[in-house]
Every structure is written in structure tokens, then in C-alpha cells.
Design a protein around this motif. Sequence first.
Motif, PDB file in Angstrom:
ATOM      1  N   SER A 193       0.841  -1.183   0.000  1.00 19.45           N
ATOM      2  CA  SER A 193       0.000   0.000   0.000  1.00 19.45           C
ATOM      3  C   SER A 193       0.882   1.241   0.000  1.00 19.45           C
ATOM      4  N   TRP A 194       0.616   2.148  -0.957  1.00 18.90           N
ATOM      5  CA  TRP A 194       1.330   3.418  -0.998  1.00 18.90           C
ATOM      6  C   TRP A 194       0.501   4.445  -1.746  1.00 18.90           C
ATOM      7  N   VAL A 195       0.881   5.694  -1.593  1.00 15.96           N
ATOM      8  CA  VAL A 195       0.168   6.804  -2.230  1.00 15.96           C
ATOM      9  C   VAL A 195       1.031   7.349  -3.356  1.00 15.96           C
ATOM     10  N   VAL A 196       0.400   7.594  -4.501  1.00 16.24           N
ATOM     11  CA  VAL A 196       1.079   8.215  -5.634  1.00 16.24           C
ATOM     12  C   VAL A 196       0.394   9.548  -5.882  1.00 16.24           C
ATOM     13  N   ASP A 197       1.125  10.630  -5.675  1.00 14.69           N
ATOM     14  CA  ASP A 197       0.577  11.969  -5.865  1.00 14.69           C
ATOM     15  C   ASP A 197       0.516  12.324  -7.340  1.00 14.69           C
ATOM     16  N   GLY A 198      -0.457  13.136  -7.681  1.00 12.96           N
ATOM     17  CA  GLY A 198      -0.588  13.634  -9.041  1.00 12.96           C
ATOM     18  C   GLY A 198      -1.851  13.152  -9.716  1.00 12.96           C
ATOM     19  N   GLU A 199      -2.314  13.936 -10.675  1.00 12.86           N
ATOM     20  CA  GLU A 199      -3.520  13.599 -11.412  1.00 12.86           C
ATOM     21  C   GLU A 199      -3.191  12.620 -12.534  1.00 12.86           C
ATOM     22  N   ILE A 200      -4.008  11.600 -12.680  1.00 15.85           N
ATOM     23  CA  ILE A 200      -3.809  10.607 -13.729  1.00 15.85           C
ATOM     24  C   ILE A 200      -4.370  11.177 -15.033  1.00 15.85           C
ATOM     25  N   PRO A 201      -3.551  11.239 -16.079  1.00 15.22           N
ATOM     26  CA  PRO A 201      -4.084  11.704 -17.363  1.00 15.22           C
ATOM     27  C   PRO A 201      -4.897  10.593 -18.023  1.00 15.22           C
ATOM     28  N   PRO A 225      -0.234 -14.289 -10.261  1.00 15.08           N
ATOM     29  CA  PRO A 225      -1.499 -13.552 -10.325  1.00 15.08           C
ATOM     30  C   PRO A 225      -1.579 -12.505  -9.214  1.00 15.08           C
ATOM     31  N   VAL A 226      -2.188 -11.373  -9.518  1.00 11.55           N
ATOM     32  CA  VAL A 226      -2.226 -10.236  -8.605  1.00 11.55           C
ATOM     33  C   VAL A 226      -3.643  -9.696  -8.494  1.00 11.55           C
ATOM     34  N   MET A 227      -3.988  -9.229  -7.294  1.00 13.37           N
ATOM     35  CA  MET A 227      -5.238  -8.509  -7.066  1.00 13.37           C
ATOM     36  C   MET A 227      -4.881  -7.057  -6.758  1.00 13.37           C
ATOM     37  N   VAL A 228      -5.546  -6.111  -7.401  1.00 10.65           N
ATOM     38  CA  VAL A 228      -5.254  -4.689  -7.212  1.00 10.65           C
ATOM     39  C   VAL A 228      -6.532  -3.971  -6.786  1.00 10.65           C
ATOM     40  N   MET A 229      -6.452  -3.241  -5.695  1.00  9.13           N
ATOM     41  CA  MET A 229      -7.547  -2.396  -5.209  1.00  9.13           C
ATOM     42  C   MET A 229      -7.016  -0.969  -5.164  1.00  9.13           C
ATOM     43  N   THR A 230      -7.735  -0.044  -5.771  1.00 11.03           N
ATOM     44  CA  THR A 230      -7.272   1.341  -5.798  1.00 11.03           C
ATOM     45  C   THR A 230      -8.375   2.288  -5.344  1.00 11.03           C
ATOM     46  N   THR A 231      -7.949   3.416  -4.824  1.00  8.38           N
ATOM     47  CA  THR A 231      -8.836   4.544  -4.596  1.00  8.38           C
ATOM     48  C   THR A 231      -8.227   5.713  -5.358  1.00  8.38           C
ATOM     49  N   ILE A 232      -8.972   6.211  -6.331  1.00  8.24           N
ATOM     50  CA  ILE A 232      -8.493   7.297  -7.170  1.00  8.24           C
ATOM     51  C   ILE A 232      -9.167   8.589  -6.704  1.00  8.24           C
ATOM     52  N   PHE A 233      -8.367   9.567  -6.339  1.00 15.10           N
ATOM     53  CA  PHE A 233      -8.874  10.891  -5.966  1.00 15.10           C
ATOM     54  C   PHE A 233      -8.647  11.821  -7.152  1.00 15.10           C
ATOM     55  N   MET A 234      -9.736  12.187  -7.821  1.00 14.99           N
ATOM     56  CA  MET A 234      -9.671  13.001  -9.033  1.00 14.99           C
ATOM     57  C   MET A 234      -9.989  14.459  -8.713  1.00 14.99           C
ATOM     58  N   GLU A 251     -13.033   9.034  -5.943  1.00 17.88           N
ATOM     59  CA  GLU A 251     -13.444  10.142  -5.078  1.00 17.88           C
ATOM     60  C   GLU A 251     -13.031  11.450  -5.736  1.00 17.88           C
ATOM     61  N   ILE A 252     -13.612  12.543  -5.282  1.00 18.00           N
ATOM     62  CA  ILE A 252     -13.243  13.873  -5.780  1.00 18.00           C
ATOM     63  C   ILE A 252     -12.460  14.599  -4.696  1.00 18.00           C
ATOM     64  N   ASP A 253     -11.282  15.102  -5.065  1.00 20.36           N
ATOM     65  CA  ASP A 253     -10.463  15.945  -4.196  1.00 20.36           C
ATOM     66  C   ASP A 253      -9.731  16.932  -5.094  1.00 20.36           C
ATOM     67  N   GLY A 254     -10.350  18.063  -5.350  1.00 15.09           N
ATOM     68  CA  GLY A 254      -9.811  19.061  -6.258  1.00 15.09           C
ATOM     69  C   GLY A 254      -8.478  19.644  -5.823  1.00 15.09           C
ATOM     70  N   GLU A 255      -8.205  19.600  -4.535  1.00 18.15           N
ATOM     71  CA  GLU A 255      -6.955  20.171  -4.014  1.00 18.15           C
ATOM     72  C   GLU A 255      -5.781  19.218  -4.092  1.00 18.15           C
ATOM     73  N   ASN A 256      -6.058  17.904  -4.032  1.00 12.71           N
ATOM     74  CA  ASN A 256      -4.966  16.935  -3.931  1.00 12.71           C
ATOM     75  C   ASN A 256      -5.294  15.666  -4.723  1.00 12.71           C
ATOM     76  N   PRO A 257      -5.251  15.712  -6.072  1.00 13.37           N
ATOM     77  CA  PRO A 257      -5.504  14.503  -6.837  1.00 13.37           C
ATOM     78  C   PRO A 257      -4.370  13.498  -6.619  1.00 13.37           C
ATOM     79  N   ARG A 258      -4.740  12.235  -6.508  1.00 11.57           N
ATOM     80  CA  ARG A 258      -3.750  11.200  -6.218  1.00 11.57           C
ATOM     81  C   ARG A 258      -4.377   9.837  -6.460  1.00 11.57           C
ATOM     82  N   VAL A 259      -3.562   8.825  -6.387  1.00 15.90           N
ATOM     83  CA  VAL A 259      -4.035   7.453  -6.489  1.00 15.90           C
ATOM     84  C   VAL A 259      -3.552   6.729  -5.255  1.00 15.90           C
TER      85      VAL A 259
END
Length: 127
Positions: free
Chosen positions: A21-29, A72-81, A119-127
Motif C-alpha cells: 500500500s502506498w500513495v502516488v501523488d498527481g492527477e492521472i491523465p 497472479p495479482v489482485m489490485v484495489m485502488t482509490t483514485i482521488f480526481m 473520489e473527488i479531491d480538487g486540491e490533492n488529486p492522487r491514487v
Amino acid sequence: MEHVKNEWFDKAHHKKLKQMSWVVDGEIPSAKNTLRFSSSGHPYYKYNAVRKYKQDFALQTPVEYKLNLTCPVMVMTTIFMKDKRKDAHNLQAVIFDALEMAGVIYNDRQIVKWGGAAEIDGENPRV
């Protein structure tokens, strides 16, 4: 936040792996309609934004997670757009490609289960 939650047995490394588990800062294009194929059939992205995001993703991935897993891998993400203009499903594909480029997995075809939330986070987009 890139909560890449994986639980599996990695036969190549002969050990049971738990959750990453880790956080990646930045908006995904968005990569929609940007994938092209060269004359030799190799895929490439028309726009540099996707390539740059994958490079940033790789730089923000902890070294201890760069295992180049072949199981094989399982991936769960939370995207803050920033806003709701992008399709989270298409953004998930960029994340899968970024996991491969970062060296976490050998090939994104290994992802056999996935899920998450947007999720929506206009100030801090991240994954």
C-alpha cells in the motif's frame, strides 16, 4: 491513493506476499484515444502526459515493492480526481500499465482481480 492491496503466494520468489500500500501523488491523465500502434505493432501513447505520469508513478513506488512479480495479482485502488470529467475505469488501465512500468509486476495481464473507488479531491488529486 494507490492502495495496491495484494495477497498471494509468489512461486518465483518462494514466499507468501502480503499487502502493498502506498500513495502516488498527481492527477492521472486519461489515456483514452491516445494509444497508437507503430508499423511493427508495438503500442505507444500519442501524448507525453501518460508517459510522464507512469515515470512519476515509478519514482514514487517504494523500492521494496519493485519485485517484478510473475504471479497472479489482485489490485484495489482509490483514485482521488480533481473533478468528475474523467472515467475512473479508463484511469485504472493507466495505473495497471504504471505498475508494470514501475517493476511491481512483470505484465499487467497478471492482474486477475481488481476493484476500487473514485473520489473527488480538487486540491490533492492522487491514487
